[in-house]
Design a protein around this motif. Sequence first.
Motif, PDB file in Angstrom:
ATOM      1  N   CYS A 247       0.827  -1.206   0.000  1.00 12.68           N
ATOM      2  CA  CYS A 247       0.000   0.000   0.000  1.00 12.68           C
ATOM      3  C   CYS A 247       0.864   1.259   0.000  1.00 12.68           C
ATOM      4  N   SER A 248       0.395   2.259  -0.708  1.00 13.22           N
ATOM      5  CA  SER A 248       1.012   3.583  -0.653  1.00 13.22           C
ATOM      6  C   SER A 248       0.246   4.457   0.331  1.00 13.22           C
ATOM      7  N   HIS A 249       0.919   5.490   0.813  1.00 13.04           N
ATOM      8  CA  HIS A 249       0.247   6.523   1.601  1.00 13.04           C
ATOM      9  C   HIS A 249      -0.789   7.211   0.716  1.00 13.04           C
TER      10      HIS A 249
ATOM     11  N   GLY B 260      -3.775   4.474  -2.655  1.00 12.55           N
ATOM     12  CA  GLY B 260      -3.273   4.814  -1.330  1.00 12.55           C
ATOM     13  C   GLY B 260      -4.337   4.607  -0.275  1.00 12.55           C
ATOM     14  N   ILE B 261      -3.944   4.818   0.997  1.00  8.31           N
ATOM     15  CA  ILE B 261      -4.878   4.511   2.081  1.00  8.31           C
ATOM     16  C   ILE B 261      -4.992   5.622   3.128  1.00  8.31           C
ATOM     17  N   ASN B 262      -4.305   6.760   2.941  1.00  2.33           N
ATOM     18  CA  ASN B 262      -4.341   7.755   4.019  1.00  2.33           C
ATOM     19  C   ASN B 262      -5.699   8.439   4.124  1.00  2.33           C
ATOM     20  N   LYS B 263      -5.990   8.875   5.344  1.00  2.60           N
ATOM     21  CA  LYS B 263      -7.256   9.533   5.680  1.00  2.60           C
ATOM     22  C   LYS B 263      -6.986  10.897   6.314  1.00  2.60           C
ATOM     23  N   ASP B 264      -5.917  11.557   5.876  1.00  6.26           N
ATOM     24  CA  ASP B 264      -5.472  12.801   6.499  1.00  6.26           C
ATOM     25  C   ASP B 264      -6.435  13.963   6.306  1.00  6.26           C
TER      26      ASP B 264
END
Length: 373
Positions: free
Chosen positions: A290-292, A307-311
């Motif tokens: 996975c990527s950010h 990607g998987i970030n939730k920022d």
Amino acid sequence: MLLKHFFFLFSVINYLNAFIPARIIDFLIEKADGSLKDQFGEVSHSYTHEEIIRQGVIRSTVKYFSEQKDLAYLKLNLSQIEKYFNLRALYKLIYNRTFCKTDLDEIIFKDLQPSVASVDFDSDTKDMPYAHFDANTFRESNLRVMNMTKKVLESIRSRKFERAREISGKVLHTIQDFYSHSNWIEMGNHDKINKAIGTVAFDKFKFASKSDNITCVANCTIKEIKCNKMISTMISLLKNLRKTNINCPIKYFKCKGNIVTNDRLVTGYYVDQKLPDGTSASKPADSLMCSHGGLLDSDSFRPVQGGINKDTGYYLFSPHAHLHQTAAKLAIKHTEYFFDQIRAEIGDDDFSKFVRIIMQDLIELIQKNLVFY
């Protein structure tokens, strides 16, 4: 002027690998063209680290007040704790003073918020995965939390309260990133914080590692933003700042169900990160990890894409933007839990000094010539 605004925005974001200052984004988008919110894939309000730490410490402070025997008559309603976020109103209720100066407001603004934000700008931590729970460095990130929490307690016991607040902000950045960078929420933990973080019990969890050949699949939709003259110029300027794959039209990912290893904890890899010894922590080229993700993570365009970030609440920056609100709320809960645990360790008296839970009557201060108008 608008181009300068946008260049400033993306220059700032260039350094960020965390909850992004959404108020800046909203302001600049509205200045240019309100319709850009839709083009950038906005799904919700975006929380920043600064907002999260403010809400967390205030929640813990309200709990402190609610548990003081001499204040029991106030019957502070912890189920509606948000109504106490106005500290002056809270202190007026508690101390029965119309005009008061709350030191907690000051330490939030001067100590905690700058410290929690600094992790994304400090050269020692901005690209270090241990500071952000990135690159599947779960044990290392947890060890950082353990060591820094210990330093917070040592500083308090040494009466170095300002230093303790500075370290608290930095360690809370790492803790908060756990919820927006890992798959904790995707594993089904929508209302539950991970209280094992910062303890040896955390090592009992299963973690993804380099031996896993695949943690994500390309279950993402590619979105495009057509470039006008202003955005094209912005991209040209941005490429001078950082190696990036951004071209016209701008492409970004909207991902759901792309994590395939939800039987263990997974985080994404972010481009150009390095370990403390200088070793690259980039996404392995021979596996589908996975990527950010997000606009400036050029590795998110390498297999496996996405990607998987939730920022943030913008898909432009966060492929899992639909889960940003959940991540932010868990980060707030864990921030509250962090301060609760510090209080349990040091006791109420030192806790009141640590977060400066004191009130000063403004009229008395003026009379003593301590406040000038």
